[in-house]
Scaffold this active site. Structure first.
Site, mmCIF file in Angstrom:
data_model
loop_
_atom_site.group_PDB
_atom_site.id
_atom_site.type_symbol
_atom_site.label_atom_id
_atom_site.label_comp_id
_atom_site.label_asym_id
_atom_site.label_seq_id
_atom_site.Cartn_x
_atom_site.Cartn_y
_atom_site.Cartn_z
ATOM 1 N N ASP A 281 1.873 4.784 -4.557
ATOM 2 C CA ASP A 281 0.683 4.403 -5.309
ATOM 3 C C ASP A 281 0.154 5.606 -6.086
ATOM 4 O O ASP A 281 0.922 6.351 -6.672
ATOM 5 C CB ASP A 281 -0.367 3.792 -4.383
ATOM 6 C CG ASP A 281 -1.293 2.812 -5.099
ATOM 7 O OD1 ASP A 281 -1.080 2.548 -6.302
ATOM 8 O OD2 ASP A 281 -2.224 2.301 -4.471
ATOM 9 N N ASN A 282 -1.139 5.840 -6.075
ATOM 10 C CA ASN A 282 -1.749 6.876 -6.913
ATOM 11 C C ASN A 282 -1.621 8.265 -6.289
ATOM 12 O O ASN A 282 -1.549 8.407 -5.073
ATOM 13 C CB ASN A 282 -3.222 6.556 -7.133
ATOM 14 C CG ASN A 282 -3.434 5.226 -7.820
ATOM 15 O OD1 ASN A 282 -3.141 4.180 -7.262
ATOM 16 N ND2 ASN A 282 -3.943 5.269 -9.036
ATOM 17 N N GLU B 48 -6.746 -6.301 -2.987
ATOM 18 C CA GLU B 48 -7.011 -4.914 -2.584
ATOM 19 C C GLU B 48 -8.450 -4.836 -2.075
ATOM 20 O O GLU B 48 -9.340 -4.241 -2.695
ATOM 21 C CB GLU B 48 -6.771 -3.954 -3.749
ATOM 22 C CG GLU B 48 -6.714 -2.505 -3.331
ATOM 23 C CD GLU B 48 -6.292 -1.578 -4.449
ATOM 24 O OE1 GLU B 48 -6.281 -0.364 -4.200
ATOM 25 O OE2 GLU B 48 -5.985 -2.042 -5.559
ATOM 26 N N HIS C 280 5.991 1.533 -6.308
ATOM 27 C CA HIS C 280 4.644 1.303 -6.840
ATOM 28 C C HIS C 280 3.956 2.639 -7.024
ATOM 29 O O HIS C 280 3.530 3.284 -6.060
ATOM 30 C CB HIS C 280 3.866 0.423 -5.854
ATOM 31 C CG HIS C 280 2.506 0.009 -6.313
ATOM 32 N ND1 HIS C 280 2.113 -1.310 -6.412
ATOM 33 C CD2 HIS C 280 1.411 0.735 -6.683
ATOM 34 C CE1 HIS C 280 0.849 -1.373 -6.807
ATOM 35 N NE2 HIS C 280 0.405 -0.135 -6.980
ATOM 36 N N HIS D 56 -1.008 -6.626 -8.516
ATOM 37 C CA HIS D 56 -1.929 -6.070 -7.526
ATOM 38 C C HIS D 56 -2.761 -7.239 -6.990
ATOM 39 O O HIS D 56 -3.444 -7.924 -7.769
ATOM 40 C CB HIS D 56 -2.869 -5.058 -8.170
ATOM 41 C CG HIS D 56 -2.219 -3.780 -8.603
ATOM 42 N ND1 HIS D 56 -1.104 -3.726 -9.400
ATOM 43 C CD2 HIS D 56 -2.555 -2.489 -8.347
ATOM 44 C CE1 HIS D 56 -0.785 -2.461 -9.617
ATOM 45 N NE2 HIS D 56 -1.638 -1.688 -8.984
#
Length: 431
Positions: free
Chosen positions: A328-329, A231, A77, A228
């Protein structure tokens, strides 16, 4: 450390995480979750796995002295199209709402094909140097120009073929599926480019019908689904249950991956346990994003966080859910840090999620588990598999978790990889 430049050679006394080693009838796993063994590499592949001290003496040998050897890692991811925009697109509050507000402005004004592809290539060079062999990336598929990130991504995927296996997933707010023609357009785009259909499931009154549409479109095209979900740390947010209901209603039988699942950690225990058990029954995989969720969740001005923000990883695994952890990011408004280094992710997950009693099963979460979810052959050391390896200086788990292992040696197809993460200054002209 001198690694032979190709040909046939051996690694002696390598400590491999037992969960990542396939050697039926071979070396005996230790009680610490590590298997000490000898590995033979030939023509870029693992040719043999043997008990320590049994590699033929006429081979060039690298003695690992019981230091750890892992396979190449798999990042399930990520968001390659957002990566490294933070210098020009800060998040003024460093919370989730601030990130949601910041990114669209940058995307619509700055995301040219050159801008996206350069940032993607930079991120991939980081991941490559750290030892990653496969990545699933979510691509913003926004209504103003849904193909924008895909146009930039496809040449990058082609350029990186043979180094990192890249799998795209459409990142689409669930409300966008209300427009039937748009929804079909996105599903066709994903199918044409061998991707994964995705959605972000913000709570909404029409989500049951929209989720049914996602799974129906995916089933019609033979697509996997990656969403997603939840969250948030609000215990009343439980879109997970609606996703599971939709899987049952539609009879969707393809692979499903659900990311984040933060509110599972705050919902009442019995209620959360029922949801997790349903995930296991339906074969739904989970991916936790510990670094990003720790960064964004439970923020309040002038106050330390009271909650970690991370999904209940141990609970899900205990119910038999396949659980991965991922980056992730990286350096964007959703997560200001990170370098697509899955060892950093693993170390963070163990510490934040208390995955250390015992830790031995958890290397699977950044290796064979995400590989299985992606449907690729990676994340394991086995005879016949490519000799894609990471050689760490650590022997014990506490040594691996105590230091970043910046002296690691990455081997790809049996040869030492001569690569280091690029200098951030390369991106200065992008703003």
């Amino acid at each position: 450390m001198m690694i032979p430049d190709g040909g046939r050679w051996g690694l002696a006394n390598a400590a491999v995480p037992s969960v990542l080693l396939e050697a039926p009838g071979g070396p005996v796993a230790g009680p610490d979750g590590l298997t000490v063994c000898d590995l033979v590499v030939d023509a870029g592949r693992i040719a043999a796995i043997a008990s320590p001290g049994t590699v033929a003496g006429d081979l060039p040998i690298v003695d690992r002295e019981r230091r750890q050897v892992w396979p190449g890692l798999v990042d399930l991811h990520t968001h390659l199209d957002k990566g490294h925009i933070l210098p020009r697109c800060p998040n003024p509050t460093n919370d989730f709402d601030g990130a949601l507000a910041a990114v669209p402005v940058d995307r619509e004004s700055r995301w040219t094909a050159d801008d996206i592809s350069r940032r993607m290539d930079f991120a991939l060079r980081c991941a490559h140097a750290h030892g990653t062999v496969a990545i699933r990336t979510h691509l913003d598929t926004a209504q103003d120009d849904p193909e924008r990130s895909w146009r930039a991504f496809l040449p990058v995927r082609e350029a990186w073929a043979g180094r990192i296996d890249l799998q795209p997933s459409a990142l689409v707010p669930i409300g966008y599926y209300a427009e039937q023609d748009y929804a079909r357009r996105i599903a066709d785009l994903v199918a044409e480019n061998h991707g994964v259909l995705g959605a972000v499931t913000y709570p909404g009154p029409d989500n049951d019908a929209l989720l049914d549409r996602v799974f129906t479109l995916a089933a019609e095209r033979g697509l996997a689904v990656d969403m997603h979900v939840d969250e948030s740390l609000d215990p009343t947010v439980a879109e997970l249950d609606r996703v599971l209901d939709a899987i049952e209603r539609t009879g969707y039988a393809g692979p499903v991956t659900l990311g984040h699942l933060c509110s599972l950690s705050t919902r009442p225990e019995a209620e959360a346990a029922r949801s997790i058990a349903r995930m296991a029954d339906l074969g739904v995989a989970a991916v936790s994003l510990p670094m990003c969720n720790e960064f964004l969740q439970a923020r309040a001005p002038g106050r330390s966080p009271r909650l970690r923000g991370v999904a209940p990883i141990l609970d899900m695994a205990g119910h038999g859910v396949a659980v991965a952890v991922a980056s992730d990011n990286t350096r964007d408004p959703f997560h200001a840090y990170g370098d697509l280094d899955l060892l950093e992710v693993f170390r963070s997950a163990v510490r934040l999620g208390h995955l250390d009693l015992p830790v031995g099963a958890w290397p699977a979460a950044v290796a064979c588990t995400p590989a299985d979810v992606m449907g690729i052959a990676a994340g394991r050391i086995a005879v016949g598999r490519p000799a894609d390896l990471i050689l760490f200086s650590a022997r014990r788990w506490d040594e691996l978790l105590a230091r970043p292992q910046s002296d690691r040696v990455v081997v790809r197809a049996g040869r030492r990889l001569d690569a280091v993460p690029p200098d951030f200054a390369e991106l200065d002209d992008l703003g």
